[in-house]
Design a protein around this motif. Sequence first.
Motif, PDB file in Angstrom:
ATOM      1  N   THR A   6       0.844  -1.191   0.000  1.00 40.63           N
ATOM      2  CA  THR A   6       0.000   0.000   0.000  1.00 40.63           C
ATOM      3  C   THR A   6       0.883   1.246   0.000  1.00 40.63           C
ATOM      4  O   THR A   6       2.038   1.197   0.444  1.00 40.63           O
ATOM      5  CB  THR A   6      -0.942   0.012   1.223  1.00 40.63           C
ATOM      6  OG1 THR A   6      -1.863   1.087   1.090  1.00 40.63           O
ATOM      7  CG2 THR A   6      -0.157   0.193   2.518  1.00 40.63           C
ATOM      8  N   VAL A   7       0.331   2.335  -0.494  1.00 39.10           N
ATOM      9  CA  VAL A   7       1.047   3.613  -0.512  1.00 39.10           C
ATOM     10  C   VAL A   7       0.558   4.440   0.664  1.00 39.10           C
ATOM     11  O   VAL A   7      -0.637   4.721   0.789  1.00 39.10           O
ATOM     12  CB  VAL A   7       0.802   4.371  -1.829  1.00 39.10           C
ATOM     13  CG1 VAL A   7       1.506   5.725  -1.804  1.00 39.10           C
ATOM     14  CG2 VAL A   7       1.291   3.542  -3.019  1.00 39.10           C
ATOM     15  N   PRO A  19       5.190  10.257  -0.102  1.00 40.61           N
ATOM     16  CA  PRO A  19       4.553   8.935  -0.189  1.00 40.61           C
ATOM     17  C   PRO A  19       5.592   7.819  -0.186  1.00 40.61           C
ATOM     18  O   PRO A  19       6.690   7.974  -0.737  1.00 40.61           O
ATOM     19  CB  PRO A  19       3.806   9.006  -1.529  1.00 40.61           C
ATOM     20  CG  PRO A  19       3.690  10.462  -1.840  1.00 40.61           C
ATOM     21  CD  PRO A  19       4.903  11.101  -1.263  1.00 40.61           C
ATOM     22  N   MET A  20       5.237   6.701   0.423  1.00 39.31           N
ATOM     23  CA  MET A  20       6.116   5.535   0.476  1.00 39.31           C
ATOM     24  C   MET A  20       5.309   4.277   0.198  1.00 39.31           C
ATOM     25  O   MET A  20       4.163   4.153   0.651  1.00 39.31           O
ATOM     26  CB  MET A  20       6.810   5.433   1.836  1.00 39.31           C
ATOM     27  CG  MET A  20       7.816   6.544   2.091  1.00 39.31           C
ATOM     28  SD  MET A  20       8.683   6.373   3.669  1.00 39.31           S
ATOM     29  CE  MET A  20       7.385   6.835   4.804  1.00 39.31           C
ATOM     30  N   CYS A  25       2.275  -6.347   5.575  1.00 44.50           N
ATOM     31  CA  CYS A  25       2.519  -7.309   6.661  1.00 44.50           C
ATOM     32  C   CYS A  25       3.491  -6.768   7.703  1.00 44.50           C
ATOM     33  O   CYS A  25       3.306  -6.959   8.909  1.00 44.50           O
ATOM     34  CB  CYS A  25       3.052  -8.618   6.083  1.00 44.50           C
ATOM     35  SG  CYS A  25       1.854  -9.503   5.067  1.00 44.50           S
ATOM     36  N   THR A  26       4.543  -6.078   7.245  1.00 45.26           N
ATOM     37  CA  THR A  26       5.572  -5.596   8.168  1.00 45.26           C
ATOM     38  C   THR A  26       5.410  -4.125   8.524  1.00 45.26           C
ATOM     39  O   THR A  26       5.934  -3.674   9.545  1.00 45.26           O
ATOM     40  CB  THR A  26       6.959  -5.797   7.552  1.00 45.26           C
ATOM     41  OG1 THR A  26       7.076  -5.000   6.352  1.00 45.26           O
ATOM     42  CG2 THR A  26       7.181  -7.257   7.209  1.00 45.26           C
ATOM     43  N   GLY A  27       4.713  -3.371   7.663  1.00 45.60           N
ATOM     44  CA  GLY A  27       4.596  -1.933   7.885  1.00 45.60           C
ATOM     45  C   GLY A  27       5.848  -1.162   7.534  1.00 45.60           C
ATOM     46  O   GLY A  27       5.942   0.042   7.811  1.00 45.60           O
ATOM     47  N   VAL A  28       6.814  -1.831   6.916  1.00 50.26           N
ATOM     48  CA  VAL A  28       8.102  -1.215   6.591  1.00 50.26           C
ATOM     49  C   VAL A  28       8.103  -0.768   5.129  1.00 50.26           C
ATOM     50  O   VAL A  28       7.694  -1.531   4.244  1.00 50.26           O
ATOM     51  CB  VAL A  28       9.256  -2.209   6.840  1.00 50.26           C
ATOM     52  CG1 VAL A  28      10.589  -1.592   6.434  1.00 50.26           C
ATOM     53  CG2 VAL A  28       9.278  -2.628   8.296  1.00 50.26           C
ATOM     54  N   PRO A  29       8.578   0.441   4.844  1.00 49.00           N
ATOM     55  CA  PRO A  29       8.674   0.885   3.447  1.00 49.00           C
ATOM     56  C   PRO A  29       9.639  -0.001   2.662  1.00 49.00           C
ATOM     57  O   PRO A  29      10.666  -0.449   3.187  1.00 49.00           O
ATOM     58  CB  PRO A  29       9.222   2.319   3.561  1.00 49.00           C
ATOM     59  CG  PRO A  29       8.868   2.756   4.946  1.00 49.00           C
ATOM     60  CD  PRO A  29       8.926   1.520   5.792  1.00 49.00           C
ATOM     61  N   LEU A  30       9.319  -0.270   1.413  1.00 45.75           N
ATOM     62  CA  LEU A  30      10.171  -1.091   0.563  1.00 45.75           C
ATOM     63  C   LEU A  30      11.389  -0.276   0.141  1.00 45.75           C
ATOM     64  O   LEU A  30      11.266   0.868  -0.308  1.00 45.75           O
ATOM     65  CB  LEU A  30       9.385  -1.560  -0.659  1.00 45.75           C
ATOM     66  CG  LEU A  30       8.141  -2.398  -0.337  1.00 45.75           C
ATOM     67  CD1 LEU A  30       7.363  -2.722  -1.602  1.00 45.75           C
ATOM     68  CD2 LEU A  30       8.542  -3.690   0.377  1.00 45.75           C
ATOM     69  N   PHE A  61       3.857  -3.559 -10.560  1.00 42.83           N
ATOM     70  CA  PHE A  61       5.010  -4.376 -10.959  1.00 42.83           C
ATOM     71  C   PHE A  61       5.370  -5.391  -9.881  1.00 42.83           C
ATOM     72  O   PHE A  61       5.668  -6.554 -10.190  1.00 42.83           O
ATOM     73  CB  PHE A  61       6.199  -3.465 -11.246  1.00 42.83           C
ATOM     74  CG  PHE A  61       7.437  -4.198 -11.666  1.00 42.83           C
ATOM     75  CD1 PHE A  61       7.470  -4.913 -12.855  1.00 42.83           C
ATOM     76  CD2 PHE A  61       8.565  -4.198 -10.863  1.00 42.83           C
ATOM     77  CE1 PHE A  61       8.610  -5.603 -13.254  1.00 42.83           C
ATOM     78  CE2 PHE A  61       9.707  -4.875 -11.255  1.00 42.83           C
ATOM     79  CZ  PHE A  61       9.731  -5.582 -12.446  1.00 42.83           C
ATOM     80  N   LEU A  62       5.347  -4.989  -8.626  1.00 43.37           N
ATOM     81  CA  LEU A  62       5.669  -5.924  -7.545  1.00 43.37           C
ATOM     82  C   LEU A  62       4.633  -7.039  -7.447  1.00 43.37           C
ATOM     83  O   LEU A  62       4.984  -8.200  -7.191  1.00 43.37           O
ATOM     84  CB  LEU A  62       5.750  -5.165  -6.224  1.00 43.37           C
ATOM     85  CG  LEU A  62       6.904  -4.155  -6.098  1.00 43.37           C
ATOM     86  CD1 LEU A  62       6.857  -3.460  -4.750  1.00 43.37           C
ATOM     87  CD2 LEU A  62       8.249  -4.851  -6.284  1.00 43.37           C
ATOM     88  N   LEU A  63       3.366  -6.698  -7.654  1.00 45.92           N
ATOM     89  CA  LEU A  63       2.336  -7.737  -7.654  1.00 45.92           C
ATOM     90  C   LEU A  63       2.534  -8.702  -8.813  1.00 45.92           C
ATOM     91  O   LEU A  63       2.321  -9.920  -8.672  1.00 45.92           O
ATOM     92  CB  LEU A  63       0.944  -7.095  -7.727  1.00 45.92           C
ATOM     93  CG  LEU A  63       0.488  -6.333  -6.476  1.00 45.92           C
ATOM     94  CD1 LEU A  63      -0.806  -5.589  -6.748  1.00 45.92           C
ATOM     95  CD2 LEU A  63       0.319  -7.282  -5.298  1.00 45.92           C
ATOM     96  N   PHE A  64       2.962  -8.173  -9.945  1.00 46.49           N
ATOM     97  CA  PHE A  64       3.262  -9.030 -11.092  1.00 46.49           C
ATOM     98  C   PHE A  64       4.401  -9.994 -10.756  1.00 46.49           C
ATOM     99  O   PHE A  64       4.328 -11.193 -11.058  1.00 46.49           O
ATOM    100  CB  PHE A  64       3.633  -8.160 -12.295  1.00 46.49           C
ATOM    101  CG  PHE A  64       4.272  -8.913 -13.427  1.00 46.49           C
ATOM    102  CD1 PHE A  64       3.506  -9.675 -14.296  1.00 46.49           C
ATOM    103  CD2 PHE A  64       5.650  -8.871 -13.627  1.00 46.49           C
ATOM    104  CE1 PHE A  64       4.090 -10.375 -15.341  1.00 46.49           C
ATOM    105  CE2 PHE A  64       6.234  -9.563 -14.661  1.00 46.49           C
ATOM    106  CZ  PHE A  64       5.458 -10.321 -15.525  1.00 46.49           C
TER     107      PHE A  64
END
Length: 424
Positions: A6-7, A19-20, A25-30, A61-64
């Motif tokens: 999520t953004v 925005p990040m 699941c982790t709440g950590v920015p990628l 893209f990440l979902l892909f």
Amino acid sequence: MAERYTVRNPVFESGERFPMLVNVCTGVPLFEPTVFALTEFRARNRASATIEQVLRALKVFLLFCDMYQIDLTERMLDGRLLELGELDALVQLCRLPMPDIEAQVDASPNVAGPAVVSLENYRARANKAIPEVAGDTAGVRIRYIRQFVGWLADRCVLSLSARHPSRAALLSAREIVTSGLTARVPDDKGRNRARGRRALDEAAQERLWQIVDVNSPENPWEGRHARVRNELIVRWFMGLGVRRGELLGVKVRDMNFRANEVFIARRADDPNDPRVHQPNAKTADRLLAISADLAQRTRHYIFEERRRFPAARKHEFLFVANGGAPLSLRGLNKIFDVLNARHPDLLGLFPHLFRHTNNYNFSKVADEQGMDPEVEKKARSHIMGWSETSGTAETYTRREIERKAREASLQLQNKMVKPLNDSE
């Protein structure tokens, strides 16, 4: 349907919004999307709304990659990126609304093997009539993904020695993938212009004024404040041609009632704006004249409607929600959702349509005044906030050109034949 990414849009004490893209699941920015947004967009002073759009494309893209179990880091170390079949599958995914993308990923979380797009599968998908996003939206996603993949490949190349066996292969793969994505960007420019809704004609405008009148029984909004405010908003959109962010960013002090002018300002990362998704001007600062009637209506709204909310005294923004907080982008969109639901005969009004309508009306006034085309172009650019050399003004003259072409064509046709009621 579990959301994986999520953004989020944190607001710092300085007012800066960054925005990040976050792992839910982790709440950590990628890490890589964050660095990409910082170096390629924030460092170039791009707006937070642009960065958010970039990250939403990277989410696709990440979902892909999750869907097809693609570890791009491992592939790059082997001198590989994406296969051609995977490019086609990625582009097809970019055409879908986000909920449909997430549903597809959840339905097939462990797809094995490379993506293969056959003609039979494409026809089967087309027959299901799956809703798709607009071509330009898909194009924006593909362009940002292309830039991200190229950026990742460049970073990997720079980390490899000149003699590394994968370096040359990765450079070659980068060129193939970026050119392949470029070739697959939808080209909808110039198509479907005849059916495209670009402005409200005179009849539709007259109908709209009847509906939004504060005392009209057809007015769809409830409450005195909402009716007065929403009619004023429509008048601002129609009369000034401002964008959503520009209208919602206007402060009371931007109004000059002595000169009947309003200052449209860019205030990126305004620390006094409590809205997480800050509305902002997309084009240049400018001073716009307002009519005596519009000035009087605006003054009435400030002193008779807005001041009734104690919360409105805590900020300077002109248009407020019921309760006094600054009106948000979502709240503004809801105004037109209600209007469209009650009056489907208006065929789907939205704020940017009024910008086109303003330009349509401006063209008519310019014709009536016999305005020189170059003067018209510069005047239009000033009102809209464009650079005089941007050429954007030309895209808004299309409807007037079509009207003139239609009149000329009918005149030619009328001269070509003898009327049917003439005796033979």
